[in-house]
Design an enzyme around this catalytic site. Structure first.
Site, PDB file in Angstrom:
ATOM      1  N   ASP A 185      98.675 -53.248  82.176  1.00 46.86           N
ATOM      2  CA  ASP A 185      98.143 -54.212  81.206  1.00 46.86           C
ATOM      3  C   ASP A 185      97.541 -55.342  82.029  1.00 46.86           C
ATOM      4  O   ASP A 185      97.700 -55.378  83.255  1.00 46.86           O
ATOM      5  CB  ASP A 185      99.243 -54.748  80.261  1.00 46.86           C
ATOM      6  CG  ASP A 185      98.675 -55.140  78.895  1.00 46.86           C
ATOM      7  OD1 ASP A 185      97.793 -56.017  78.850  1.00 46.86           O
ATOM      8  OD2 ASP A 185      99.103 -54.556  77.888  1.00 46.86           O
ATOM      9  N   HIS A 262      92.902 -54.170  77.435  1.00 48.21           N
ATOM     10  CA  HIS A 262      94.117 -54.628  78.121  1.00 48.21           C
ATOM     11  C   HIS A 262      94.020 -54.212  79.596  1.00 48.21           C
ATOM     12  O   HIS A 262      95.001 -53.762  80.181  1.00 48.21           O
ATOM     13  CB  HIS A 262      95.367 -54.027  77.474  1.00 48.21           C
ATOM     14  CG  HIS A 262      95.767 -54.719  76.201  1.00 48.21           C
ATOM     15  ND1 HIS A 262      96.509 -55.864  76.196  1.00 48.21           N
ATOM     16  CD2 HIS A 262      95.506 -54.417  74.917  1.00 48.21           C
ATOM     17  CE1 HIS A 262      96.704 -56.249  74.924  1.00 48.21           C
ATOM     18  NE2 HIS A 262      96.097 -55.386  74.136  1.00 48.21           N
ATOM     19  N   GLU A 318      93.387 -52.960  70.572  1.00 47.07           N
ATOM     20  CA  GLU A 318      92.845 -54.308  70.707  1.00 47.07           C
ATOM     21  C   GLU A 318      91.659 -54.448  71.660  1.00 47.07           C
ATOM     22  O   GLU A 318      91.541 -55.463  72.347  1.00 47.07           O
ATOM     23  CB  GLU A 318      93.968 -55.280  71.122  1.00 47.07           C
ATOM     24  CG  GLU A 318      95.079 -55.353  70.099  1.00 47.07           C
ATOM     25  CD  GLU A 318      96.176 -56.339  70.447  1.00 47.07           C
ATOM     26  OE1 GLU A 318      96.479 -57.176  69.581  1.00 47.07           O
ATOM     27  OE2 GLU A 318      96.733 -56.275  71.561  1.00 47.07           O
TER      28      GLU A 318
HETATM   29  C1  ACM Z   1     100.062 -53.606  70.482  1.00 42.50           C
HETATM   30  O1  ACM Z   1     101.034 -54.267  70.092  1.00 42.50           O
HETATM   31  N1  ACM Z   1      98.966 -54.209  70.895  1.00 42.50           N
HETATM   32  C2  ACM Z   1     100.080 -52.159  70.502  1.00 42.50           C
END
Ligand code: ACM
Length: 679
Positions: A185, A262, A318
């Site tokens: 991440d 991410h 996201e």
């Molecule tokens: C998440 O909580 N962005 C999967």
């Protein structure tokens, strides 16, 4: 006069007799029938295992290490524990199911797989409960779901191999069978990749100790060799050890490599695979660039070498997709492939990665955003933004793992926020976790048959230490385990809570940090009883609409007498986010001109997720609903704050009116309120 025995007295009084025989097993087995007598384990009790060699070795090693040393097999003994694989078990479909029969002479576990024997062994160990005595009984047991998981984020705040092994021990005792490791991440890459050492020589290290300080300080990476470098990563040997340790406990480790977003740490290590080539790192990789696929596939090759899991998690959540709209390579890819928007561009990447994984005999799993722009044909969806994504996936014949934020996000507060370390947001006490049903009958079997199971997720932005991580996981993961295992119709909070306390005590005895359920403060006091007032049940006109993401009880919300709890997601708080600085603007009709002495509402603030107190509240009154006069204007200087707070914006005095208008404006975030009280 007849003398009653204590037991007979207990029966007469409708109390459980002191010697009432029960079996305290968690997760609760599907069916238990108690019998007469006990089996006493002695130094001569033998352990007999009839199972394929690999399972037999695992089970014996586990029983030796975690339970007790049994007499060597074959030695004449008066009592025995026997674990036997069988071809079929009448009435048990799942390969993870088992049958257990305990008599004073023998405890026999039968199952069709090593996993089933392991779960029968776990049940036996819980029944013995650290003593030499096991009550005679029959248990017929199998899991409700094939996927019972926990996710641990080791990117935001790194957790090492020993921490992970310790959690695996606890998961195994609760019959959890998947450990999902969030390995990459923006906050750090946490797995050695031999072909790309820069990922762990640079993108796994930072100057600050905590994610929060790192994020506030500009989110920079530094070299591992730099003075004060903080972070870390699992070597491939570490990861292999974790995989084997888990497999020996019938747990599959699912690795997650985040893409296309991410990914700041990845694009900081390799700026050429972001659209802007920004050396600080960009959230999204460039989907137009072939180099992106070369690096991702090379990484996945090494990941698949280490992790035998069928599922490889590719994140997918996201993505901002912003840079893709301006990027020549992304635009060219869209033109070449006939992709009409950036959602389809994300979908192109997911499809292509799925084909790659499928070609190696693996399956793709990703967060529910992987459905945007078209779901890859064989993909499994992990539903986190509520349950809709998972249900939609299931309706279209895809497997779904349910992990909705409102029940399964263990980074939320588990008790009154003022009593807890700062958490991301939300209020998720054990009882609410336990109340979740991943596959309610109301969905119908056409849908529920695709629901593979449930998972608890621990994100660690606000969880800097190992102890804190355990505190957030336990006891809430015990509830996830029982949701995943026990038939829905058997589950009762009143039965679960005392067992959760017992498991928690056992875990403390083994050195885990566990939240103190006995000392639980509970929900916001105002939310535990209804409030009566002049506006209760009266009609509310919304001069600007509420925010559709947080409907609560729609037009009834603000006058239903129900106050909100610690979480803006609890269905009591209504969200407001409108044009410019407009937020709340409602008119309440009291139906006739009425004496009033108070008008007020509470607002919540938790600025992490963007929830702020308003900047200004105006309270106005009218007799005709058109001409309003001001009662009060309350100005508030908006300030960032940590944690969760509440503030009342109200007027007190003497007035007469039929209509009351309540307005709130703000230049920051969104606003939440639960009830407009008029007295
Ligand atoms: C998440 O909580 N962005 C999967």
């Amino acid at each position: 006069m007849k003398i009653l025995t204590l037991a007979a007295l207990a029966v007469l009084l409708g109390m459980p007799a002191a010697n009432a025989r029960t079996a305290d097993v968690t997760p609760l087995p599907a069916r238990i029938t108690m019998a007469e007598g006990d089996m006493i384990i002695t130094p001569s009790t033998s352990l007999v295992i009839e199972a394929p060699a690999e399972d037999a070795a695992r089970l014996r090693d586990y029983a030796d290490a975690e339970w007790r040393r049994f007499a060597p097999a074959g030695k004449k003994s008066s009592t025995s524990v026997e674990l036997k694989t069988v071809k079929r078990l009448e009435g048990i479909e799942s390969p993870e199911g088992y049958r257990l029969n305990v008599t004073p002479r023998k405890a026999l576990v039968e199952a069709t797989s090593g996993a089933g024997l392991f779960y029968g062994l776990q049940t036996l160990m819980q029944l013995a409960d650290g003593t030499d005595t096991i009550p005679a009984l029959n248990i017929s047991d199998s899991p409700r779901f094939g996927y019972r998981g926990m996710m641990l984020d080791i990117s935001r705040n790194y957790r090492d191999k020993n921490f992970i092994l310790k959690q695996i021990d606890a998961l195994a005792r609760l019959k959890i069978n998947r450990l999902h490791l969030h390995l990459t991440d923006g906050a750090g890459w946490r797995l050695e990749i031999k072909k790309y050492p820069r990922l762990t020589e640079y993108a796994a290290w930072r100057p600050e100790l905590t994610w929060k300080e790192w994020s506030d300080g500009g989110a920079r990476y530094i070299d591992a060799s730099d003075f004060g470098a903080y972070g870390g990563f699992l070597t491939q040997d570490d990861a292999r050890e974790i995989v084997k340790y888990a497999a020996d406990r019938y747990i599959t480790v699912i690795p997650e490599i985040e893409m296309p977003s991410h990914s700041e740490e990845l694009t900081a290590a390799f700026p050429e695979i972001s659209c802007t080539h920004n050396p600080k790192g960009e959230p999204d990789v460039c989907v137009g660039n072939e180099k992106t696929f070369e690096i991702l596939q090379n990484v996945l090759d090494e990941v698949m070498e280490i992790f035998p899991s069928e599922y490889i998690h590719i994140g997918g959540d996201e993505a901002s997709k912003r840079a893709w709209k301006e990027c020549e390579l992304c635009q060219k890819r869209m033109a070449d492939e006939g992709l009409k928007d950036v959602d389809e561009l994300q979908s192109y990447l997911i499809h292509r990665i799925e084909q790659y994984l499928n070609s190696k005999g693996r399956s793709l799993i990703g967060w529910d955003e992987i459905m945007e722009g078209g779901l890859a044909p064989n993909a499994t969806v992990m539903s986190w933004r509520g349950t809709e994504g998972g249900i939609r996936a299931a309706r279209s014949g895809h497997q779904a793992v349910m992990t909705p934020g409102g029940y399964c996000y263990l980074d939320s507060y588990q008790d009154a926020p003022a009593t807890q370390p700062v958490a991301i947001s939300g209020y998720l006490p054990l009882e609410r976790v336990y109340s979740y049903d991943p596959a309610p009958d109301s969905l119908g079997t056409d849908v529920t048959k695709w629901i593979a199971g449930v998972q608890g997720n621990l994100w660690t932005e606000h969880v800097p230490t190992a102890q804190h991580a355990e505190y957030m996981l336990w006891p809430r993961m015990i509830a996830i385990a029982e949701i995943g295992w026990t038939p829905q119709e058997q589950r009762r909070w009143e039965s679960f809570r005392p067992r959760a306390l017992k498991v928690s005590d056992d875990m403390r005895g083994k050195g885990y940090t566990v939240f103190d359920l006995r000392g639980e403060a509970g929900n916001r006091r105002q939310s535990t009883r209804t409030v009566d007032h002049l506006a209760r049940g009266k009609k509310v006109t919304y001069n600007v609409p509420w925010w559709s993401n947080y409907n609560a009880a729609r037009e009834a919300t603000l006058t239903d007498g129900l106050r909100g709890g610690w979480s803006y997601g609890d269905g009591r708080w209504q969200g407001f986010l409108h044009r410019g600085d407009e937020r709340v603007d409602v008119t309440i009709d009291l139906e006739k001109v009425t004496d009033i002495t108070y008008v007020g509402a509470d607002f919540m603030q938790i600025t992490g997720p963007g929830v702020w107190f308003p900047a200004k509240v105006e309270i106005l009154i009218s007799d005709n609903g058109t001409d309003f006069t001001e009662l009060a204007t309350i100005e508030h200087k908006q300030k960032d704050s940590t944690g969760l707070s509440f503030k009342e914006f109200s007027w007190s005095g003497n007035a007469r009116a039929r209509y009351v208008r309540y307005r709130a404006t703000s230049t920051e975030g969104c606003q939440f309120t639960d009830e407009i009280i008029i007295r």
